[in-house]
Design a protein around this motif. Structure first.
Motif, PDB file in Angstrom:
ATOM      1  N   HIS A  26       0.834  -1.193   0.000  1.00 37.67           N
ATOM      2  CA  HIS A  26       0.000   0.000   0.000  1.00 37.67           C
ATOM      3  C   HIS A  26       0.875   1.252   0.000  1.00 37.67           C
ATOM      4  O   HIS A  26       1.220   1.786   1.051  1.00 37.67           O
ATOM      5  CB  HIS A  26      -0.935   0.010   1.221  1.00 37.67           C
ATOM      6  CG  HIS A  26      -1.995  -1.034   1.176  1.00 37.67           C
ATOM      7  ND1 HIS A  26      -1.822  -2.281   1.700  1.00 37.67           N
ATOM      8  CD2 HIS A  26      -3.239  -1.021   0.646  1.00 37.67           C
ATOM      9  CE1 HIS A  26      -2.925  -2.993   1.523  1.00 37.67           C
ATOM     10  NE2 HIS A  26      -3.791  -2.257   0.879  1.00 37.67           N
TER      11      HIS A  26
ATOM     12  N   ASP B 280      -7.673  -1.684   1.090  1.00 41.56           N
ATOM     13  CA  ASP B 280      -7.408  -1.273  -0.285  1.00 41.56           C
ATOM     14  C   ASP B 280      -8.709  -0.864  -0.973  1.00 41.56           C
ATOM     15  O   ASP B 280      -9.649  -1.645  -1.066  1.00 41.56           O
ATOM     16  CB  ASP B 280      -6.754  -2.436  -1.042  1.00 41.56           C
ATOM     17  CG  ASP B 280      -6.212  -1.993  -2.385  1.00 41.56           C
ATOM     18  OD1 ASP B 280      -6.236  -0.780  -2.648  1.00 41.56           O
ATOM     19  OD2 ASP B 280      -5.782  -2.860  -3.164  1.00 41.56           O
TER      20      ASP B 280
ATOM     21  N   VAL C  69      -6.421   4.495  -0.228  1.00 38.78           N
ATOM     22  CA  VAL C  69      -6.194   3.521   0.839  1.00 38.78           C
ATOM     23  C   VAL C  69      -6.904   4.015   2.093  1.00 38.78           C
ATOM     24  O   VAL C  69      -6.764   5.178   2.469  1.00 38.78           O
ATOM     25  CB  VAL C  69      -4.685   3.358   1.123  1.00 38.78           C
ATOM     26  CG1 VAL C  69      -4.471   2.464   2.334  1.00 38.78           C
ATOM     27  CG2 VAL C  69      -3.979   2.776  -0.096  1.00 38.78           C
TER      28      VAL C  69
END
Length: 306
Positions: free
Chosen positions: A191, A227, A232
Motif C-alpha cells: 500500500h 485497499d 487507501v
C-alpha cells in the motif's frame, strides 16, 4: 417697478425650480442606493422585482433584520469560543509553568535537600518544560495550517513501513498499561500512498497516544489498511473506554477533553486530535470517528494511492 417685481419673481421661481431638481436628484440616488441593497439582500431576481412594490418593503426589512440577527448570533458564538479558547490556553500553559516553578523553588529554598531529591525535582521540572514546549509547538502548527502558511511536502511511501515506525515509537509509552499494537490488512510494499510522510506520522502517533491515554490495561490498538479503488483506507482502533455520544462532535476542538481528569493526568497538549484533523483536511480528506462507551474507538481517513 414692474421690471423689478418680475425679476424678483423670476428669482423665486428659479430658486424653487433648482430646489425641486436637487430634491428629485437626492430621491433618485437614495432610491438607487436602496435598490442596490435590495438586490444584494434578495435571494433571486423574482424576489428583487417583487420588492419594487412599496407594499413589499416590510418583507425586505424583515429579511434584513433576520440576517442581522443571524450575524449577531454568530458573532456572539465566536466571542464565546474566543473566551473559552483563551481560558483553555491559559490553563494549559499555567499547569506546567506552576509545576516548574514549584520544583525549582523547592530546590532553592531547602538548603538541606540531598542531591538525589534535588535531582528528582529538577528532572520533573525539565519534564514539564518539554510539555510546555509541546503545547507551544502544537499551537504554532495549528495556526500555520489555518493561515495556509504550512505547506505539505508530499512524496511516495509505504504505509506498512510507516505503521511499523509509529508502533516502535509508541511501545515505550504503552509499557505501563501493557497495551499491545497490531498491524492488519496489509503486507510490506502493498500500500504505497502519495502524502506528506512526516505529517502522516504525526497523525498516527497522536492517534496511537490517544489510544494509550484512553485505553484499558492489557488493551489492544490496531493499525488497519484497506485497499480501495483509488485510495487507501487507514484506521486506528482500540478497545478502550470509548467516547460518549455528546463528545463525538467536539473531540477535534482545541483543548477539548472527553475525560478531563484522566487526560490531564496523562499530560499532553490537548491539541493532538485537532492537529490530526487539520493534517488530514490539508490532504483534502476527512477524519472520521466511531465510538461507543466501553467498547473503544475507531479513527479513520483515506489517502490517495501513489
Amino acid at each position: 417697478m414692474i421690471l423689478e417685481i418680475n425679476i424678483s419673481w423670476v428669482s423665486v421661481l428659479f430658486v424653487s425650480f433648482f430646489g425641486v431638481i436637487v430634491w428629485l436628484l437626492s430621491k433618485y440616488f437614495n432610491n438607487r442606493s436602496l435598490w442596490k441593497i435590495i438586490k444584494q439582500e434578495s435571494d433571486g431576481l423574482a424576489f428583487s422585482k417583487s420588492l419594487q412594490d412599496a407594499s413589499h418593503v416590510d418583507v425586505l426589512l424583515k429579511k434584513l433584520l433576520q440576517k442581522r440577527s443571524r450575524e449577531l448570533k454568530r458573532l456572539q458564538t465566536l466571542e464565546e469560543y474566543r473566551k473559552q479558547y483563551t481560558g483553555n490556553v491559559a490553563h494549559e500553559l499555567r499547569t506546567p509553568i506552576f509545576a516548574i516553578q514549584g520544583y525549582i523553588e523547592s530546590v532553592i529554598d531547602d538548603e538541606t535537600m540531598d542531591k538525589e531529591t534535588a535531582m528528582h525535582f529538577l528532572k520533573n521540572a525539565r519534564k514539564n518544560t518539554f510539555r510546555l514546549e509541546q503545547i507551544i509547538t502544537d499551537l504554532d502548527t495549528i495556526n500555520k495550517f489555518e493561515s495556509k502558511v504550512l505547506k505539505l511536502q508530499k512524496s511516495e511511501f509505504d504505509m506498512h513501513t510507516l505503521f511499523s515506525d509509529v508502533i516502535e515509537s509508541l511501545e515505550f509509552y504503552a509499557k505501563d498499561s501493557n497495551i499491545h499494537f497490531e498491524i492488519h490488512g496489509c503486507v510490506p510494499e502493498s500500500h504505497r500512498v502519495f502524502a506528506d510522510r512526516d505529517k502522516m506520522e504525526q497523525v498516527l502517533v497522536n492517534l496511537g497516544m490517544n489510544s494509550i491515554k484512553y485505553g484499558n490495561k492489557n488493551g489492544l490498538t490496531k493499525f488497519i489498511l484497506n485497499d480501495l479503488a483509488a485510495s487507501v483506507s487507514i484506521e486506528v482502533s482500540d478497545n478502550g473506554i470509548g467516547i460518549e455520544k455528546k463528545s463525538l462532535n467536539r473531540i477535534f476542538e482545541r483543548f477539548y477533553r472527553a475525560d478531563t481528569s484522566r487526560s490531564r493526568s496523562e499530560g499532553g497538549s490537548g491539541l493532538g486530535l485537532s492537529i490530526c484533523k487539520h493534517v488530514v483536511e490539508a490532504h483534502n480528506k476527512k477524519l472520521f470517528v466511531f465510538s461507543s462507551v466501553g467498547e473503544g474507538s475507531v479513527f479513520s481517513f483515506q489517502l490517495d494511492k501513489a
